[in-house]
Design a protein around this motif. Structure first.
Motif, PDB file in Angstrom:
ATOM      1  N   PRO A 269       0.841  -1.205   0.000  1.00  0.00           N
ATOM      2  CA  PRO A 269       0.000   0.000   0.000  1.00  0.00           C
ATOM      3  C   PRO A 269       0.872   1.250   0.000  1.00  0.00           C
ATOM      4  N   THR A 300      -5.425   4.908  -1.326  1.00  0.00           N
ATOM      5  CA  THR A 300      -6.105   4.565  -2.582  1.00  0.00           C
ATOM      6  C   THR A 300      -5.152   4.057  -3.651  1.00  0.00           C
ATOM      7  N   ARG A 301      -3.863   3.967  -3.283  1.00  0.00           N
ATOM      8  CA  ARG A 301      -2.863   3.534  -4.261  1.00  0.00           C
ATOM      9  C   ARG A 301      -2.009   2.427  -3.671  1.00  0.00           C
ATOM     10  N   ALA A 302      -1.421   1.650  -4.554  1.00  0.00           N
ATOM     11  CA  ALA A 302      -0.472   0.615  -4.149  1.00  0.00           C
ATOM     12  C   ALA A 302       0.724   0.682  -5.085  1.00  0.00           C
ATOM     13  N   MET A 330      -8.162  -7.235  -5.939  1.00  0.00           N
ATOM     14  CA  MET A 330      -8.448  -5.804  -5.965  1.00  0.00           C
ATOM     15  C   MET A 330      -9.949  -5.530  -6.107  1.00  0.00           C
ATOM     16  N   TYR A 336      -9.009   1.036  -3.575  1.00  0.00           N
ATOM     17  CA  TYR A 336      -7.793   1.230  -4.370  1.00  0.00           C
ATOM     18  C   TYR A 336      -8.184   1.560  -5.810  1.00  0.00           C
TER      19      TYR A 336
END
Length: 399
Positions: A269, A300-302, A330, A336
């Protein structure tokens, strides 16, 4: 000006404050956890001290203001795998002044030369290249966790001193809401369902097994790198202990051909989306805030941290198949919306092609720079993976 080696709590605090002063008001900068930087220079916390050494300095100007900082280190596992014994400099921060940057680079160079080094890479990490590695030259936005951020003028400071580009590091962004290309998806699903291949995500209650599987994959997948050294199991144990606190089991995958491990994939993450709110401090109050923000799903991002496939199974679609499995994960984590594919070197065109094939959009470029102490030696870029590396290795063995 006065160069001061960091040796106590006062100089450690000044080391961190240099960065805070330089990036004051910069919305893209995320204060890294100070304890993580301090641990990099702590022999009791950084396993790379077992076969290496490192230290760091701050620079005070005539008015008593701290205007720059730098660290220097020798990773004994890598230093002697190049034509010139090569150390590193990193955690570099500096005002826009070549006199200041020259003093900092000279300090790192002198320390490395005294210990037998003939070149230095920078800005790099005292440890694995997964974090704190490279000089940002394109994509001046908030970076994902572990990816360095710096002022645009830093490239001029490095070049003015004499650093040259050793290799480029590319990062791509993938909008998870966009579907994968149809052809890619068909190949991925076909490979993922082949009976001889088995895909599974890590379970933290069986970590020792996965660590050993990782070592098997690593020693084969990275053997074609010219400066490859076998991974130390103790080194990654230390990393995993910390990762267990913040990682998601379903973000780490292995692929097996029957029972033989052949692929490793790790995504994390983007903890920077929380760390930006914590000012670099790892205290009890911030720990409570961290847990709260995590539950509120502000991340909200990886970021894809690392992926490797043993040579025998490269090109058969395993990389595609792991994305197929991850897509199912996901779909359960709808908060995400973006995955960063980072970083891949320009010396690895096959991996660049894979990132593009899944729809990755070029987002950032970092440089790994190198400075040769003997200025009469011709400079050479990092060799491409594949045939050229094998030839170079064979030539070294013959001599």
């Amino acid at each position: 000006m006065q160069v001061i080696e960091v040796k106590d709590s006062i100089t450690r605090m000044a080391f961190h404050n240099v960065a805070k002063d330089i990036y004051k008001g910069d919305p893209n900068w995320v204060p890294p956890l100070e304890v993580m930087i301090d641990n990099a220079f702590d022999p009791a916390k950084n396993t790379f001290y077992k076969n290496g050494d490192g230290t760091r300095w701050i620079l005070k100007n005539d008015e008593g203001k701290f205007v720059g900082r730098i660290g220097a280190f020798i990773n004994g596992n890598r230093a002697y795998t190049f034509n010139q014994p090569t150390g590193g400099c990193g955690f570099f921060e500096c005002i826009n002044d070549t006199e200041v940057s020259t003093i900092l680079f000279d300090t790192a160079k002198a320390w490395l030369a005294e210990r037998g080094m003939e070149a230095m890479d920078g800005p790099v990490n005292f440890g694995e290249n997964l974090i704190n590695w490279g000089l940002l030259v394109e994509g001046y936005e908030q970076q994902g966790f572990g990816m360095p951020y710096n002022k645009p003028y830093y490239i001029d400071l490095f070049r003015d001193y004499g650093f040259e580009l050793y290799f480029k590091q590319f990062s791509y962004h993938l909008n998870h809401k966009d579907p994968f290309p149809e052809r890619f998806w068909k190949i991925a699903e076909w490979v993922a369902k082949k009976p001889n291949f088995r895909f599974e995500h890590v379970r933290f209650d069986n970590l020792e097994k996965y660590l050993k599987d990782f070592v098997k994959i690593y020693d084969q997948a990275w053997a074609r790198h010219d400066n490859h050294q076998s991974v130390d199991l103790d080194d990654i144990r230390g990393m995993v202990k910390m990762a267990k606190l913040i990682e998601d089991e379903e973000f780490i995958w292995f692929a097996y051909n029957n029972d033989e491990p052949v692929l490793f994939y790790c995504m994390i993450p983007d903890w920077n989306q929380i760390l930006k709110k914590l000012n670099g401090k790892a205290n009890i109050w911030n720990l409570i805030k961290f847990v709260w923000y995590k539950k509120m799903r502000v991340i909200t991002r990886a970021r894809i941290l690392i992926m490797g496939v043993v040579p025998k199974f490269q090109g058969v679609g395993l990389e595609s198949a792991v994305f197929w499995h991850l897509d199912n994960v996901m779909k359960k984590k709808l908060w995400y919306n973006q995955v960063e594919l980072s970083w891949v070197g320009d010396f690895n065109p096959k991996m660049v092609a894979i990132y593009i094939s899944v729809g990755g959009v070029p987002a950032k470029t970092h440089y790994t720079m190198r400075y040769l102490f003997d200025r009469t030696i011709p400079f050479e870029r990092a060799p491409m993976l594949g045939k050229e590396v094998r030839i170079l290795r064979e030539q070294k063995e013959m001599t």
